[in-house]
Design an enzyme around this catalytic site. Structure first.
Site, PDB file in Angstrom:
ATOM      1  N   ALA A  30       0.823  -1.214   0.000  1.00 45.09           N
ATOM      2  CA  ALA A  30       0.000   0.000   0.000  1.00 45.09           C
ATOM      3  C   ALA A  30       0.856   1.262   0.000  1.00 45.09           C
ATOM      4  O   ALA A  30       0.459   2.287  -0.562  1.00 45.09           O
ATOM      5  CB  ALA A  30      -0.930  -0.006   1.200  1.00 45.09           C
ATOM      6  N   THR A  31       2.054   1.212   0.606  1.00 47.34           N
ATOM      7  CA  THR A  31       2.925   2.396   0.614  1.00 47.34           C
ATOM      8  C   THR A  31       3.303   2.775  -0.805  1.00 47.34           C
ATOM      9  O   THR A  31       3.214   3.948  -1.202  1.00 47.34           O
ATOM     10  CB  THR A  31       4.185   2.132   1.461  1.00 47.34           C
ATOM     11  OG1 THR A  31       3.766   1.843   2.793  1.00 47.34           O
ATOM     12  CG2 THR A  31       5.121   3.314   1.474  1.00 47.34           C
ATOM     13  N   GLN A  67      -6.701  -0.843   5.134  1.00 53.04           N
ATOM     14  CA  GLN A  67      -7.342  -1.454   6.300  1.00 53.04           C
ATOM     15  C   GLN A  67      -8.799  -1.812   6.042  1.00 53.04           C
ATOM     16  O   GLN A  67      -9.448  -2.410   6.901  1.00 53.04           O
ATOM     17  CB  GLN A  67      -7.292  -0.476   7.499  1.00 53.04           C
ATOM     18  CG  GLN A  67      -5.912  -0.144   7.963  1.00 53.04           C
ATOM     19  CD  GLN A  67      -5.257  -1.274   8.733  1.00 53.04           C
ATOM     20  OE1 GLN A  67      -5.904  -2.264   9.088  1.00 53.04           O
ATOM     21  NE2 GLN A  67      -3.975  -1.153   8.967  1.00 53.04           N
ATOM     22  N   SER A 110      -3.544  -3.454   0.375  1.00 53.86           N
ATOM     23  CA  SER A 110      -2.383  -4.100   0.987  1.00 53.86           C
ATOM     24  C   SER A 110      -2.662  -5.577   1.186  1.00 53.86           C
ATOM     25  O   SER A 110      -3.735  -5.944   1.634  1.00 53.86           O
ATOM     26  CB  SER A 110      -2.100  -3.433   2.329  1.00 53.86           C
ATOM     27  OG  SER A 110      -1.034  -4.070   2.959  1.00 53.86           O
ATOM     28  N   HIS A 164      -0.887  -7.873   3.170  1.00 57.75           N
ATOM     29  CA  HIS A 164      -0.670  -8.508   4.470  1.00 57.75           C
ATOM     30  C   HIS A 164      -1.672  -8.089   5.537  1.00 57.75           C
ATOM     31  O   HIS A 164      -1.638  -8.583   6.644  1.00 57.75           O
ATOM     32  CB  HIS A 164       0.769  -8.288   4.954  1.00 57.75           C
ATOM     33  CG  HIS A 164       1.089  -6.876   5.310  1.00 57.75           C
ATOM     34  ND1 HIS A 164       1.285  -6.459   6.606  1.00 57.75           N
ATOM     35  CD2 HIS A 164       1.275  -5.789   4.550  1.00 57.75           C
ATOM     36  CE1 HIS A 164       1.566  -5.177   6.621  1.00 57.75           C
ATOM     37  NE2 HIS A 164       1.572  -4.741   5.378  1.00 57.75           N
ATOM     38  N   THR A 224       9.354  -7.232 -12.802  1.00 59.26           N
ATOM     39  CA  THR A 224       8.838  -8.596 -12.863  1.00 59.26           C
ATOM     40  C   THR A 224       7.823  -8.799 -11.760  1.00 59.26           C
ATOM     41  O   THR A 224       8.061  -8.436 -10.618  1.00 59.26           O
ATOM     42  CB  THR A 224       9.985  -9.611 -12.683  1.00 59.26           C
ATOM     43  OG1 THR A 224      10.926  -9.406 -13.726  1.00 59.26           O
ATOM     44  CG2 THR A 224       9.477 -11.042 -12.736  1.00 59.26           C
ATOM     45  N   CYS A 257       4.300   1.970  12.315  1.00 62.88           N
ATOM     46  CA  CYS A 257       5.307   2.784  11.623  1.00 62.88           C
ATOM     47  C   CYS A 257       5.774   3.968  12.446  1.00 62.88           C
ATOM     48  O   CYS A 257       6.781   4.563  12.139  1.00 62.88           O
ATOM     49  CB  CYS A 257       4.792   3.238  10.271  1.00 62.88           C
ATOM     50  SG  CYS A 257       3.094   3.723  10.282  1.00 62.88           S
TER      51      CYS A 257
END
Lengths: 111, 430
Positions: free
Chosen positions: B100-101, B208, B228, B230, B268, B354
């Site tokens: 997502a970043t 989220q 995202s 994870h 890739t 973070c």
């Protein structure tokens, strides 16, 4: 030519599956569904990870109970449900093995 | 020779063996995981789907001339279909990224760099994720104007404020769907309608929210969306960016290369983890209702039991418009870091992952208007698919004991019980 090759693992890991083979011909009975539920819950109980173990047990119970209580008459839907749960059982068996290969610490309450 | 080198390693304070040692755990027992907003465990079904792509189907998805490439491409396209299906988008509108970043960076910088110099204004909120705020800061240094909208006391954007902030040269509005610290849900449909009527691109960081709450990019008029992997029980290191094709959203790519992913993100494709993301999205679609029901029940139990057993507890963020799996509680007269040390059997956070390295109170809680002493004593409890009721019971029991113990030791709490008014105290030293 189909570019999307089958991603299902054709080599089934399930042993002794004479009663649990994908049933393409005869009607799936409630007894067979109950047998599959019992086998799934037994296999899910073998997860070494507490959270996965509880989650998959509860999920198997919920899914089967909900489906059986619906008393579905459409044979196609029953077969589809049975086949889906059978594929999931194979996934659970493989993942239980992998979990055993990488053991982890226990929780404080598990000791 | 071997014995001399062993002695040398033991005596040296910066020895590699002690630095990298992970053979002895610091604490004997595994902690119960309550930090689902930081990351989530990879679902066994997702791992099962990924493994063949790491063992046998290891081809490069862009190799067009042989079976290995076709297999990998098949997996990637199937994953793309699952991801797009969850948000009612077209598969061609999904771009796979590293998370997502990266998606947020591409969306914000890419769109504004394309619209430069006609559009020079970006609107975002004060409670966005750090990567969005840092991207906006970078744009400011390049000559763009950024408005950081304040939020109301409940953490939700005021649509009136957003309307007032819109200028003729506004190019992009970036508001996140569900906040990672307090769990509040923003009114995406209203924001989307407002942006569409003003012909402004609407980007939302749904890291989220994706797979947890229903999203319809057409209904909500979303132009760009960050995803995202994870956070939805998928692997780490993969995410996606939804880029609308009708009406077309144009942006300048950040990463140059072979033109993969519509030229927006060259490189890739990591097919095993993309397949993992696709499977996580497929599972999320079928399990969303059941998971939400369970998580809401667990969260309601947690909040009601904690509030019943301990006084002076505050739930940060709106009570109704939220994702129930993110519970941010502030405990008066019990410091957050000390509380975490007492709760060693639980993996928790007292601020987002973070920003946890710094000792400043969370900027999100500050934006809500939460006073510093409450902000320092907040805990973020994350509930997820694999949380059980027994864990919640054990957690509540331990939390209550820890808070009571800390308050017993707190002289400020004694003063509060005596009825001292803190606003009237002159804290200066003589």
């Amino acid at each position: 030519m189909s570019l999307t090759l089958s991603t299902q693992n054709t080599f089934s890991f399930v042993q002794n599956t004479t009663t649990l083979l994908k049933n393409h011909f005869s009607k799936i009975t409630t007894k067979q569904l109950a047998q599959l539920k019992k086998t799934t819950v037994e296999e899910a109980s073998k997860f070494t990870n507490y959270n996965f173990r509880e989650y998959f047990k509860e999920r198997a119970n919920d899914l089967f109970d909900e489906f059986i209580s619906k008393n579905e008459t459409n044979e196609e839907l029953v077969k589809q449900f049975y086949d889906d749960r059978l594929s999931e059982l194979e996934v659970i068996k493989r993942q239980v093995l992998i979990g055993k290969l990488y053991p982890e610490q226990k929780f404080v309450k598990e000791n | 020779m071997l014995s001399i080198s062993k002695i040398a390693i033991k005596k040296s304070p910066l020895s590699l063996s002690s630095y990298f040692s992970n053979t002895k755990p610091r604490y004997k027992f595994r902690s119960h995981y309550f930090d689902f907003q930081a990351t989530s465990p990879t679902d066994p079904r997702v791992l099962d789907k990924m493994l063949p792509y790491m063992i046998t189907k290891q081809g490069n998805a862009h190799s067009k001339t042989h079976m290995h490439g076709w297999e990998a491409e098949g997996g990637v396209e199937e994953a793309r279909a699952h991801v797009s299906d969850l948000i009612h988008a077209d598969p061609k509108e999904i771009i796979f990224t590293s998370g997502a970043t990266e998606s947020n960076n591409i969306a914000i910088k890419g769109v504004m760099n394309f619209l430069n110099p006609m559009k020079k204004h970006v609107i975002t909120s004060q409670i966005e994720h750090k990567c969005v705020l840092e991207s906006c800061k970078l744009l400011e240094s390049k000559g763009f104007d950024v408005t950081y909208l304040p939020v109301q006391r409940n953490g939700i954007i005021d649509i009136g404020e957003l309307k007032k902030a819109i200028r003729p040269d506004t190019g992009l509005v970036s508001i996140m769907g569900v906040n990672n610290e307090i769990g509040v849900l923003q009114p995406l449909k209203e924001i989307g309608n407002l942006c569409r009527s003003n012909k402004i691109k609407f980007h939302t960081d749904c890291a989220q929210m994706f797979g947890k709450l229903p999203i319809d990019v057409n209904d909500m008029k979303i132009d760009l969306m960050s995803i995202s992997g994870h956070k939805i029980y998928g692997p780490k290191g993969v995410g996606a960016l939804y880029v609308r094709r009708r009406p077309r959203v144009r942006l300048l790519a950040l990463q140059s290369g072979g033109g993969q992913e519509r030229g927006i993100r060259s490189g890739t494709l990591p097919s095993p983890i993309i397949v993992g993301l696709g499977e996580a999205a497929r599972i999320a679609k079928s399990e969303m209702e059941r998971d939400n029901r369970r998580i809401k029940k667990l969260a309601d139990k947690l909040i009601s039991q904690v509030m019943e057993k301990i006084p002076l507890v505050q739930l940060n963020g709106d009570k109704e418009k939220r994702y129930h799996g993110c519970v941010n509680l502030s405990f008066a007269f019990a410091e957050g870091e000390s509380l975490l040390m007492n709760l060693k059997d639980f993996a928790l956070s007292s601020g987002s992952a973070c920003t946890s390295a710094s000792l400043e109170p969370s900027y999100v809680l500050r934006a809500l208007g939460v006073p510093d002493e409450y902000a320092h004593s907040s805990l973020r409890i994350g509930l997820g698919r694999f949380t059980t009721e027994k864990e919640i019971d054990f957690f509540v029991e331990t939390l209550v004991t820890s808070v009571e113990r800390l308050r017993e030791m707190s002289p400020l709490y004694d003063m509060y019980l005596e009825g001292v008014d803190f606003t009237k105290i002159n804290w200066s030293h003589d």
